[in-house]
Motif scaffolding. Sequence first.
Motif, short mmCIF file in Angstrom:
data_model
loop_
_atom_site.label_atom_id
_atom_site.label_comp_id
_atom_site.label_asym_id
_atom_site.label_seq_id
_atom_site.Cartn_x
_atom_site.Cartn_y
_atom_site.Cartn_z
N LYS A 77 -73.61 -51.90 8.15
CA LYS A 77 -72.94 -52.96 7.40
C LYS A 77 -72.39 -52.32 6.13
O LYS A 77 -73.03 -51.43 5.55
CB LYS A 77 -73.95 -54.05 7.05
N ASP A 122 -69.96 -57.83 8.63
CA ASP A 122 -71.14 -58.13 9.42
C ASP A 122 -71.65 -56.81 10.00
O ASP A 122 -70.95 -55.79 9.99
CB ASP A 122 -70.80 -59.09 10.57
N ASN A 167 -65.95 -58.41 11.35
CA ASN A 167 -65.68 -59.63 10.58
C ASN A 167 -65.48 -59.29 9.10
O ASN A 167 -66.15 -59.82 8.22
CB ASN A 167 -66.82 -60.64 10.75
#
Length: 151
Positions: free
Chosen positions: A90, A80, A67
Amino acid sequence: MTRRVNSFFSPVVILIFFLLNFISCTPHFGQVTISTPAEYKRTYEANEKFILRAVVSVLREENMGTNLEIKSGENMVETDYIVKGDWRTKSIARVKRLNQSECELILSVITEKKTEKGWEMRRLLEKDQYDTFFSAIEIQIYREIYKNYQN
């Protein structure tokens, strides 16, 4: 005959030396627990939008998060977590304008390991790995600038 043995022997000894050094470092891989993520910086002569697009392309290519989202107002890219086994990763990248022609990219890859206590932040990447990311981003910046001038 002796010359052939010596020419073969030298590279083999050097290879064994490097392999032993590498193997001796492996138990420490991912064992260092940290409280704040590491941030590394690099300066580029490019516009913020080209740097952000390049970061998204490289992170997507290296599978360093899901994402991927460019937050234009904040000049930031945040992903994400991507979970693989007991690890999750991340990435966060921020771009800051330094002057009319230069911008600074601040990159942080957050890696956490699942333990009985929960997720613990670990240092997985060192400066050399970040330098590799920055080199890939630099090449991608040139591609993004080229794409822009083609349109």
